[in-house]
Motif scaffolding. Sequence first.
Motif, PDB file in Angstrom:
ATOM      1  N   LEU A 128       0.890  -1.334  -0.042  1.00 18.84           N
ATOM      2  CA  LEU A 128       0.083  -0.076  -0.075  1.00 18.84           C
ATOM      3  C   LEU A 128       1.001   1.271   0.051  1.00 18.84           C
ATOM      4  CD1 LEU A 128      -2.837   1.318   0.120  1.00 18.84           C
ATOM      5  CD2 LEU A 128      -2.553   1.237   2.596  1.00 18.84           C
ATOM      6  N   GLY A 129       1.973   1.259   0.744  1.00 15.80           N
ATOM      7  CA  GLY A 129       2.881   2.467   1.125  1.00 15.80           C
ATOM      8  C   GLY A 129       3.357   2.720  -0.035  1.00 15.80           C
ATOM      9  N   CYS A 130       4.051   1.533  -0.984  1.00 15.64           N
ATOM     10  CA  CYS A 130       4.592   1.725  -2.236  1.00 15.64           C
ATOM     11  C   CYS A 130       3.697   2.173  -3.348  1.00 15.64           C
ATOM     12  CB  CYS A 130       5.600   0.479  -2.686  1.00 15.64           C
ATOM     13  SG  CYS A 130       6.682  -0.080  -1.705  1.00 15.64           S
ATOM     14  N   THR A 131       2.668   1.435  -3.475  1.00 13.80           N
ATOM     15  CA  THR A 131       1.331   1.927  -4.496  1.00 13.80           C
ATOM     16  C   THR A 131       1.230   3.386  -4.429  1.00 13.80           C
ATOM     17  OG1 THR A 131       0.725  -0.351  -4.466  1.00 13.80           O
ATOM     18  CG2 THR A 131      -0.585   1.501  -5.402  1.00 13.80           C
ATOM     19  N   ILE A 132       0.965   3.974  -3.069  1.00 13.25           N
ATOM     20  CA  ILE A 132       0.700   5.334  -2.810  1.00 13.25           C
ATOM     21  C   ILE A 132       1.782   6.444  -3.271  1.00 13.25           C
ATOM     22  CG2 ILE A 132       0.267   7.184  -1.134  1.00 13.25           C
ATOM     23  CD1 ILE A 132      -1.370   5.050   0.459  1.00 13.25           C
ATOM     24  N   SER A 133       3.084   5.893  -3.141  1.00  9.53           N
ATOM     25  CA  SER A 133       4.357   6.691  -3.588  1.00  9.53           C
ATOM     26  C   SER A 133       4.211   6.776  -5.028  1.00  9.53           C
ATOM     27  CB  SER A 133       5.466   6.052  -2.850  1.00  9.53           C
ATOM     28  OG  SER A 133       5.299   6.539  -1.351  1.00  9.53           O
ATOM     29  N   ILE A 134       4.093   5.463  -5.695  1.00  8.12           N
ATOM     30  CA  ILE A 134       4.148   5.452  -7.309  1.00  8.12           C
ATOM     31  C   ILE A 134       3.107   6.152  -7.884  1.00  8.12           C
ATOM     32  CG2 ILE A 134       3.785   3.897  -9.034  1.00  8.12           C
ATOM     33  CD1 ILE A 134       5.174   1.624  -7.387  1.00  8.12           C
ATOM     34  N   LEU A 135       1.893   6.113  -7.156  1.00  4.17           N
ATOM     35  CA  LEU A 135       0.977   7.156  -7.742  1.00  4.17           C
ATOM     36  C   LEU A 135       1.196   8.506  -7.543  1.00  4.17           C
ATOM     37  CD1 LEU A 135      -2.424   5.085  -6.642  1.00  4.17           C
ATOM     38  CD2 LEU A 135      -1.178   5.193  -8.991  1.00  4.17           C
ATOM     39  N   LEU A 136       2.056   8.823  -6.457  1.00  3.19           N
ATOM     40  CA  LEU A 136       2.502  10.494  -6.243  1.00  3.19           C
ATOM     41  C   LEU A 136       3.489  10.824  -7.475  1.00  3.19           C
ATOM     42  CD1 LEU A 136       1.729  10.625  -2.589  1.00  3.19           C
ATOM     43  CD2 LEU A 136       0.477  11.500  -4.426  1.00  3.19           C
ATOM     44  N   GLY A 137       4.039   9.865  -7.850  1.00  3.44           N
ATOM     45  CA  GLY A 137       5.164  10.026  -8.840  1.00  3.44           C
ATOM     46  C   GLY A 137       6.518  10.420  -8.031  1.00  3.44           C
ATOM     47  N   LYS A 138       6.578   9.662  -6.927  1.00  4.99           N
ATOM     48  CA  LYS A 138       7.850   9.943  -6.157  1.00  4.99           C
ATOM     49  C   LYS A 138       9.193   9.077  -6.823  1.00  4.99           C
ATOM     50  CE  LYS A 138       5.755  12.621  -3.295  1.00  4.99           C
ATOM     51  NZ  LYS A 138       6.082  13.802  -3.416  1.00  4.99           N
ATOM     52  N   SER A 139      10.294   9.099  -6.154  1.00  3.87           N
ATOM     53  CA  SER A 139      11.557   8.616  -6.588  1.00  3.87           C
ATOM     54  C   SER A 139      11.546   7.254  -5.947  1.00  3.87           C
ATOM     55  CB  SER A 139      12.707   9.350  -5.949  1.00  3.87           C
ATOM     56  OG  SER A 139      12.924   9.288  -4.590  1.00  3.87           O
ATOM     57  N   PHE A 140      12.463   6.267  -6.449  1.00  5.48           N
ATOM     58  CA  PHE A 140      12.597   5.014  -6.009  1.00  5.48           C
ATOM     59  C   PHE A 140      13.069   4.896  -4.385  1.00  5.48           C
ATOM     60  CE2 PHE A 140      15.159   1.060  -5.492  1.00  5.48           C
ATOM     61  CZ  PHE A 140      14.240   0.288  -5.621  1.00  5.48           C
ATOM     62  N   LEU A 141      13.702   5.852  -3.974  1.00  3.13           N
ATOM     63  CA  LEU A 141      14.118   5.803  -2.658  1.00  3.13           C
ATOM     64  C   LEU A 141      12.800   6.191  -1.520  1.00  3.13           C
ATOM     65  CD1 LEU A 141      16.248   5.575  -0.297  1.00  3.13           C
ATOM     66  CD2 LEU A 141      16.753   8.019  -0.741  1.00  3.13           C
ATOM     67  N   ILE A 142      12.177   7.114  -2.081  1.00  3.48           N
ATOM     68  CA  ILE A 142      10.954   7.455  -1.587  1.00  3.48           C
ATOM     69  C   ILE A 142       9.709   6.205  -1.174  1.00  3.48           C
ATOM     70  CG2 ILE A 142       9.041   9.016  -1.237  1.00  3.48           C
ATOM     71  CD1 ILE A 142      11.618  10.360  -0.137  1.00  3.48           C
ATOM     72  N   ILE A 143       9.818   5.717  -2.457  1.00  2.00           N
ATOM     73  CA  ILE A 143       9.007   4.613  -2.662  1.00  2.00           C
ATOM     74  C   ILE A 143       9.233   3.313  -1.495  1.00  2.00           C
ATOM     75  CG2 ILE A 143       8.048   2.822  -4.028  1.00  2.00           C
ATOM     76  CD1 ILE A 143       8.518   4.732  -6.663  1.00  2.00           C
ATOM     77  N   ASN A 144      10.337   2.994  -1.704  1.00  2.00           N
ATOM     78  CA  ASN A 144      10.902   1.806  -0.837  1.00  2.00           C
ATOM     79  C   ASN A 144      10.679   2.373   0.882  1.00  2.00           C
ATOM     80  OD1 ASN A 144      11.618  -0.130  -2.290  1.00  2.00           O
ATOM     81  ND2 ASN A 144      13.478   0.805  -2.979  1.00  2.00           N
ATOM     82  N   LEU A 145      11.232   3.657   1.118  1.00  2.00           N
ATOM     83  CA  LEU A 145      11.151   4.148   2.253  1.00  2.00           C
ATOM     84  C   LEU A 145       9.716   4.186   2.772  1.00  2.00           C
ATOM     85  CD1 LEU A 145      13.707   6.714   2.591  1.00  2.00           C
ATOM     86  CD2 LEU A 145      13.733   4.600   3.867  1.00  2.00           C
ATOM     87  N   SER A 146       8.646   4.529   2.020  1.00  2.00           N
ATOM     88  CA  SER A 146       7.375   4.949   2.510  1.00  2.00           C
ATOM     89  C   SER A 146       6.556   3.635   2.760  1.00  2.00           C
ATOM     90  CB  SER A 146       6.446   5.747   1.618  1.00  2.00           C
ATOM     91  OG  SER A 146       6.540   4.979   0.297  1.00  2.00           O
TER      92      SER A 146
END
Length: 87
Positions: free
Chosen positions: A42-60
């Motif tokens: 869920l955290g990764c999906t939300i970050s992907i939908l917001l267009g964040k970087s790979f690091l932010i996707i993993n951290l979130s």
Amino acid sequence: MLDIIILFFLCQKIKYTVEPKGYRSGKWQLYAVLIWIGLELLGCTISILLGKSFLIINLSGMLLALGGGLMFLERVKKLPPKQQEDN
């Protein structure tokens, strides 16, 4: 890799928390793993939908899973002892 190590220790903590109360640890550990994976996705999906970087996707993903895991651990700690049935 870090998330697997954290999840391993979380499952060990759950095991040593529920067994003295009379519950089967496998069921509660399975719940922890399912909650962890679900919240991480869920955290990764939300970050992907917001267009964040790979690091932010993993951290979130990891932070959401860690928070959910710790909340689940607190829920497990509040379980009442299971009543023993007399046969």
